[in-house]
Design a protein around this motif. Sequence first.
Motif, PDB file in Angstrom:
ATOM      1  N   ARG A 123       0.830  -1.209   0.000  1.00 25.41           N
ATOM      2  CA  ARG A 123       0.000   0.000   0.000  1.00 25.41           C
ATOM      3  C   ARG A 123       0.860   1.254   0.000  1.00 25.41           C
ATOM      4  N   GLU A 124       2.005   1.220   0.703  1.00 24.75           N
ATOM      5  CA  GLU A 124       2.844   2.423   0.777  1.00 24.75           C
ATOM      6  C   GLU A 124       3.487   2.740  -0.562  1.00 24.75           C
ATOM      7  N   GLU A 125       4.061   1.709  -1.224  1.00 27.37           N
ATOM      8  CA  GLU A 125       4.745   1.942  -2.492  1.00 27.37           C
ATOM      9  C   GLU A 125       3.852   1.723  -3.700  1.00 27.37           C
ATOM     10  N   GLU A 126       2.645   1.204  -3.465  1.00 25.22           N
ATOM     11  CA  GLU A 126       1.652   0.998  -4.514  1.00 25.22           C
ATOM     12  C   GLU A 126       2.217   0.150  -5.667  1.00 25.22           C
ATOM     13  N   VAL A 127       2.800  -1.000  -5.305  1.00 23.54           N
ATOM     14  CA  VAL A 127       3.362  -1.917  -6.300  1.00 23.54           C
ATOM     15  C   VAL A 127       2.978  -3.342  -5.919  1.00 23.54           C
ATOM     16  N   LEU A 128       2.982  -4.245  -6.933  1.00 24.48           N
ATOM     17  CA  LEU A 128       2.779  -5.664  -6.701  1.00 24.48           C
ATOM     18  C   LEU A 128       4.073  -6.295  -6.194  1.00 24.48           C
ATOM     19  N   VAL A 129       3.952  -7.235  -5.252  1.00 26.90           N
ATOM     20  CA  VAL A 129       5.132  -7.932  -4.722  1.00 26.90           C
ATOM     21  C   VAL A 129       4.809  -9.408  -4.572  1.00 26.90           C
ATOM     22  N   CYS A 130       5.864 -10.210  -4.505  1.00 28.42           N
ATOM     23  CA  CYS A 130       5.684 -11.638  -4.244  1.00 28.42           C
ATOM     24  C   CYS A 130       5.974 -11.901  -2.772  1.00 28.42           C
ATOM     25  N   VAL A 131       5.766 -13.146  -2.332  1.00 31.17           N
ATOM     26  CA  VAL A 131       5.969 -13.473  -0.914  1.00 31.17           C
ATOM     27  C   VAL A 131       7.437 -13.342  -0.521  1.00 31.17           C
ATOM     28  N   MET A 132       8.357 -13.515  -1.480  1.00 29.95           N
ATOM     29  CA  MET A 132       9.787 -13.387  -1.181  1.00 29.95           C
ATOM     30  C   MET A 132      10.190 -11.929  -0.972  1.00 29.95           C
ATOM     31  N   CYS A 133       9.341 -10.988  -1.444  1.00 28.81           N
ATOM     32  CA  CYS A 133       9.651  -9.566  -1.311  1.00 28.81           C
ATOM     33  C   CYS A 133       9.218  -8.999   0.027  1.00 28.81           C
ATOM     34  N   VAL A 134       8.508  -9.797   0.840  1.00 27.13           N
ATOM     35  CA  VAL A 134       7.939  -9.287   2.088  1.00 27.13           C
ATOM     36  C   VAL A 134       8.990  -8.669   3.000  1.00 27.13           C
ATOM     37  N   PRO A 135      10.188  -9.312   3.201  1.00 26.22           N
ATOM     38  CA  PRO A 135      11.191  -8.678   4.080  1.00 26.22           C
ATOM     39  C   PRO A 135      11.612  -7.289   3.597  1.00 26.22           C
ATOM     40  N   GLU A 136      11.604  -7.069   2.283  1.00 22.54           N
ATOM     41  CA  GLU A 136      12.019  -5.771   1.757  1.00 22.54           C
ATOM     42  C   GLU A 136      10.965  -4.689   2.017  1.00 22.54           C
ATOM     43  N   HIS A 137       9.765  -5.104   2.402  1.00 27.53           N
ATOM     44  CA  HIS A 137       8.685  -4.158   2.682  1.00 27.53           C
ATOM     45  C   HIS A 137       8.300  -4.219   4.154  1.00 27.53           C
ATOM     46  N   PHE A 138       9.304  -4.373   4.997  1.00 24.77           N
ATOM     47  CA  PHE A 138       9.058  -4.468   6.435  1.00 24.77           C
ATOM     48  C   PHE A 138       8.361  -3.193   6.935  1.00 24.77           C
ATOM     49  N   GLY A 139       7.295  -3.389   7.712  1.00 22.36           N
ATOM     50  CA  GLY A 139       6.569  -2.241   8.255  1.00 22.36           C
ATOM     51  C   GLY A 139       5.506  -1.689   7.329  1.00 22.36           C
TER      52      GLY A 139
END
Length: 493
Positions: A123-139
Amino acid sequence: MACSKSAVDSMEEYICPVCLELFSDPVILHCGHHFCRPCIDKVWDGRKIPYCPECRQKFPARRYTVNRLLANQLVRTQRLKQEQAEEMTDSEVNENLQSMDASSRMVEYQCRAHGKKMELFCREEEVLVCVMCVPEHFGHHLLLLQEAVRLYQGKLETVLSPLNANLEYLAELQSKQENALLNIQDTSQQLEQQIDSEFAKLLQFLEEKKVKRIQNLKDETKRILEKMEKNLQEIKEKYSIIHGETCTILSKMEQKDYLAFLAGIKDHAQRFTKFEEEDVELTLVTEDLNLGMYSYFLQYEVWKEMKCVLSLVPSPLRLDPKTAHPKLILSENLTSVRICDRRHQPLNNIERFDASFYVLGSEGFLSGRHCWEVEVGKKPNWYLGVATESIDRKGAILNKPEIGYWMIRKRNGTEYFADDIVCKSLNVQGNPLKIRIYLDYERGQISFYSAEDASHLYTFNDTFTERLFPILNPCSNRTGKNGEPLKLFHHKL
């Protein structure tokens, strides 16, 4: 989970709401909704309290039941699909290829960094991510695709409402502008016919004047139409732009493919929001033709220049002493009026003005065309025009058409005004020494001109229902510079 969307209509019943593909090892939750076992496990792995991604119902424990009946039915349906594929016609093959193309486009929505399917939305960066990207979007707030779609559908609906309002406004504005164009063209045509009719009565040597007058009308008409057409084009362009954006939003909102809907949603949302914040600054352009310049009794103007052929003798239009304010002094022949410091007339007269320095003409008009002139000289202040017989002559007077006054005035030596429904400042070249007033009762027009060069000053348009009289006001002489009289001349046409 890696199956393509079926060409059989019933296959839509076997699509997992999470991965949007055919069920693989289907399970049923306590709320009755079905999911792939790996899909629901992955959803619950990131949650402390298990819940249904479809209806959001929460459960006390991670429990579900394998739906073998659904799994067997899916196998039978896939077998039927295979049999139908072997018997497909060419058109059906094309439809199936298109469906395969849609499946191949799913590759575009795989994470470039991890090669995994993008199943979440930041929601913050308004981009699609995969489950492996979750650590990069901490918080960050990571939403399921359905949640993100609902969120941005709401935002787009907010943008859509003002855009629709703008479309309605522009459509109405376009209609009014088109009507204004037609009205100007109709008025121009009527005025041209009137000019032709007037000039047809004159001899051949007047042809040059007629052509010049029509050309002036055409030039003015062209100028007004060009301005209106330019504004109409801008309205259409603005309408087209907003209509296009509206269609884009509607098309985006109707997409059932959540991944396709959210792809690039940040850029789309910014562009749509920009259109929402922009005000529609366009307005209706309305400008009337100068009716007084073309509806004036043309013979009178040219007769004055044809002294070798015609000679008009002014017939004095007299003033009515019974209506004159007590401080006004009329000439012996009742054709001029000036102000005096002391009263010369009695007050006990119902026809007399008692507060404003007005006097009416002795002759009123119920029909026909009439023209008279008032010599104003170098007076810095004066009023003159036409009034109805029924006007209130007692107390302070408001010079407005709605109460029976159609007047122009001069103030402070150089300022000219028309006291219409809305007071209008007049652009008068020089200081005319004589003002010509033209009344066309049937047409509902009262026009004012500079008598020296016949330049048009102003035209009132109204509907007359009672007798009209000339009216004059020489104004006060407090400064000692406004003592000249107003002189009245009448020309019978």
